[in-house]
Write an enzyme that holds these catalytic residues in place. Structure first.
Site, PDB file in Angstrom:
ATOM      1  N   THR A  14      -7.776 -62.288  64.265  1.00 42.90           N
ATOM      2  CA  THR A  14      -6.347 -62.033  64.460  1.00 42.90           C
ATOM      3  C   THR A  14      -5.897 -62.373  65.872  1.00 42.90           C
ATOM      4  OG1 THR A  14      -6.704 -60.178  62.990  1.00 42.90           O
ATOM      5  CG2 THR A  14      -4.602 -60.260  64.123  1.00 42.90           C
ATOM      6  N   ARG A  46     -17.077 -67.894  63.722  1.00 42.29           N
ATOM      7  CA  ARG A  46     -18.196 -67.847  62.797  1.00 42.29           C
ATOM      8  C   ARG A  46     -18.047 -68.866  61.674  1.00 42.29           C
ATOM      9  NH1 ARG A  46     -19.460 -61.864  62.633  1.00 42.29           N
ATOM     10  NH2 ARG A  46     -17.388 -61.853  61.731  1.00 42.29           N
ATOM     11  N   VAL A 134      -7.250 -52.468  76.324  1.00 41.84           N
ATOM     12  CA  VAL A 134      -6.727 -51.098  76.217  1.00 41.84           C
ATOM     13  C   VAL A 134      -5.267 -51.136  75.778  1.00 41.84           C
ATOM     14  CG1 VAL A 134      -6.291 -48.928  77.421  1.00 41.84           C
ATOM     15  CG2 VAL A 134      -8.283 -50.317  78.044  1.00 41.84           C
ATOM     16  N   GLY A 136      -3.513 -52.528  73.364  1.00 38.19           N
ATOM     17  CA  GLY A 136      -2.858 -53.735  72.854  1.00 38.19           C
ATOM     18  C   GLY A 136      -1.889 -54.372  73.821  1.00 38.19           C
ATOM     19  N   ASP A 203     -13.849 -45.861  69.883  1.00 36.26           N
ATOM     20  CA  ASP A 203     -13.005 -46.946  70.416  1.00 36.26           C
ATOM     21  C   ASP A 203     -12.031 -46.388  71.455  1.00 36.26           C
ATOM     22  OD1 ASP A 203     -11.459 -49.670  70.036  1.00 36.26           O
ATOM     23  OD2 ASP A 203      -9.981 -48.077  69.756  1.00 36.26           O
ATOM     24  N   LYS A 207     -11.796 -46.967  75.710  1.00 38.39           N
ATOM     25  CA  LYS A 207     -10.585 -47.292  76.462  1.00 38.39           C
ATOM     26  C   LYS A 207     -10.360 -46.279  77.583  1.00 38.39           C
ATOM     27  CE  LYS A 207      -8.601 -49.417  72.324  1.00 38.39           C
ATOM     28  NZ  LYS A 207      -7.802 -49.154  71.110  1.00 38.39           N
ATOM     29  N   GLY A 304      -2.753 -55.419  66.735  1.00 33.88           N
ATOM     30  CA  GLY A 304      -2.027 -56.445  65.991  1.00 33.88           C
ATOM     31  C   GLY A 304      -2.058 -57.773  66.697  1.00 33.88           C
TER      32      GLY A 304
END
EC number: 1.1.1.3
Lengths: 429, 429
Positions: A14, A46, A134, A136, A203, A207, A304
């Site tokens: 993404t 990949r 951190v 987004g 996660d 951050k 996103g």
């Protein structure tokens, strides 16, 4: 105008595709703003055959990220592979050693190995930038390393995992149990391959550890973050909290105290009408407190394609403009190891208990809390969970985490508990 | 470590003294973060004998700011005098010509002469930084020029004058009329020497014009900002708005449309529970929308010694780190003159009227609105203002500013108005 800055991108998920799209869409704007063109020369991912939402045919395909990291025609190695070790780490080190600057969104890698990587980069005269690691699209790294450079930072806190916030918001709005919303989130693709990274608070803990390091000039120390995930939060907890005017958020708080550095990522009750309480869905918020600036609040999309790629691009433009900075805002060699400290600031606590439905059960609980030195603000029995047990909600007056730990350990010995108690701090953010 | 960076500060009011304090308090931290020491060599202010909240005896005193601007032992000229012309402008030009970089908090100067100053600086290879000019301690300039460099900006809006927000908040909380709170604000020292700069929306308009320039790559054009102050807002307006779930805020909005650049600073109704609606007192908020990042919200103190000095220091540290950037984020010579456009986006409107208390008055008002093509959502008479007049509140459905202008111009011709109508846009921010 100088020659174009050449990017090599490893990882075309993404975020990687988001970066490709920006480079293509805003070529002129980026050139004006950077003072030079920005071009992609080599890419790697990949699966070469995967259908991607961008035309990548003009870029040289490398099956090995190492080839991108070491390519002679790459100035910035953009690492968007992820993972706290393996090829992500190896390729970043190779890129630095072959004279490239690095832009990455890899929070796990920075939280686990940020110190070594920063020392390596600085010894080689290279930079590593990681705005996208951190929160987004929110410019929290830049704000802390640059905008607040004249401040002693006193505290940093925030909601930094959009998936957890989505789950908690959705549970409340739809009245659904944790398991059902977790499954929804999985189907929507919101969860990491290992969901525990999200719902286990890891996660978000990565951050917070990175922000602590910048805030306090200390070596990043993820292992010292007190972490608790959201798996124990039931729809009952969310309803009880709402009844009292609170919402449950996975909240991170880092602060330097005379005893050492407190870093905690845990579900907390926060006032429903506070800015953090009002955060819905995948939105993130970071609050930074400095001795001159007071409180700065930053809010935006925490994940996103667009928001994260926007953060990656800001790092690329900075390097294109010639900006060179230490990785954590001051030379890595100067960062001090921090003395970790457990949270000691008193707070009110929410405690949910499932008690056997028999006389004297409540009295036994009250006695334990009294022994722990905890005074009770409210204690209430909520209907009957089953024929033989009753849910009980306790809200304490301000007390220390130590007192709560003492009580939580002692409570099962009353013999009246049907299941493990759930205790949550109430943070008046 | 390089030799110290030498500051010359002109203007030792609140902000100037705030900068002196940070340089003194955080000498070590600044050196670590900047890679070099930061020292003050020369200072200048109007009154040498004034009692100041910092020891300035170690710095060379110059009675003329020009002497600081041209001093051989100054690397950065820090202009904190203010004013859109005169010595502030002259001394900045002199500093640039004598090879110095400039840091300023002077929004009026940048809004009126930013283009010429930027061209001068860039032709001389110097930088001008001005984070403190907009929204105090909030890093809005840096966020727009750097963090969102990969975005096409679609809209920027915000509450950028803390004094106006203080007055509006205080009127609502204390139920006091405008005039009383204005006088309070004056006594608290919250107002500029010319209060019209604050309450007339001019200061906030200067800030919006600067943000527009950065957002859209256009030449700063303050004269094209549609500006309306808060002087017409009565406690009645605030109460009526609150009854409907709104608050009144002096809100700036800039957006590029196919017709040209809209820039508007005016009091609007915003939802009371929205982030902007919840802003209290001197807090500022800026919302920036980018095509990749989505919406970024920044909140913090918009004025005051610490926050504004924090912003000035961030600019100083950037220069100390060797960061060189065009003044408005891209070369001044590339900035295009924007075609100004009046606001055309439809919105619901709030209209307060004072009508003669006689039969048919409301019908005449309704007829005018109908002629203008405006449909009415609500129309309500509120008690009696006096024996001979009645206050009437109209809320329209979405309509264009042109239609509202037509109606506002036509309404007095009904002969039933006792005073000028007050019309405010309702922004669902």
């Amino acid at each position: 105008m100088s020659s174009p800055l050449r990017l090599g991108i490893a990882g075309l998920g993404t975020v990687g595709i988001g970066v490709v799209k920006i480079v293509q869409k805003h070529a002129d704007l980026l050139a004006k703003r950077s003072g030079r063109g920005i071009a992609i020369t080599a890419i790697s991912a990949r699966d070469r055959m995967k259908n991607r939402d961008a035309d990548i045919s003009a870029y040289r395909w490398e099956s090995d990220p190492m080839a991108v990291a070491q390519a002679g025609d790459v100035d910035i190695y953009v690492e968007l592979i992820g993972g706290d070790n393996g090829i992500a780490r190896d390729s970043i080190e190779a890129a630095l050693r072959s004279g490239k600057d690095v832009v990455t969104a890899n929070k796990a890698l920075l939280a686990m190995h940020g110190q070594e990587l920063a020392e390596l980069a600085e010894s080689l005269g290279r930079v590593i930038r990681f705005e996208a690691a951190v929160a987004g699209g929110i410019p929290v790294i830049k704000t802390m390393t640059e905008s607040l450079a004249g401040n002693g930072i006193t505290r940093v806190m925030g909601v930094m995992n959009g998936t957890c916030n989505y789950i908690l918001t959705r549970m409340e709005n739809a009245g659904l149990p944790y398991e059902a919303v977790f499954e929804e989130a999985r189907q929507l693709g919101y969860l990491e391959a290992d969901p525990n990274l999200d719902v286990g608070g890891i996660d978000a803990g990565h951050k917070l550890a990175i922000l602590s390091s910048i805030a306090f000039g200390t070596r990043v120390n993820f292992d010292a973050v007190e972490i608790e995930g959201i798996e124990r939060i039931s729809i009952d907890d969310i309803r009880r909290a709402a009844d009292m005017g609170y919402r449950i958020k996975l909240l991170g708080i880092a602060q330097m105290t005379p005893r050492g550095l407190e870093q905690r990522m845990s579900p907390c009750l926060v006032p429903a009408d506070s800015p953090i309480g009002q955060l819905a869905g995948g939105t993130n918020m970071v609050v930074v407190e400095g001795d001159s600036v007071g409180q700065i609040v930053l809010r935006g999309a925490g994940a996103g394609e667009g928001p994260t790629a926007s953060a990656v691009m800001s790092d690329i433009v900075e390097i294109a403009r010639g900006v060179r900075m230490p990785v954590f805002g001051q030379p890595a060699a100067d960062l001090e190891p921090a003395q970790p400290a457990r949270t000691a600031v008193p707070a009110a606590y929410y405690i949910r208990l499932e008690l056997q439905d028999k006389p004297g059960a409540l009295a036994k609980v009250a006695a334990i809390l009294g022994d722990a030195g905890i005074s009770i603000d409210r204690m209430r029995q909520y209907g009957h969970a089953s024929d033989s047990s009753v849910p009980v909600l306790v809200v304490t007056h301000k007390t220390t985490p130590e007192a709560i730990d003492f009580a939580i350990e002692a409570l099962p010995r009353t013999g009246v508990l049907v299941s493990d108690p759930v205790e949550l701090r109430i943070e008046e953010v």
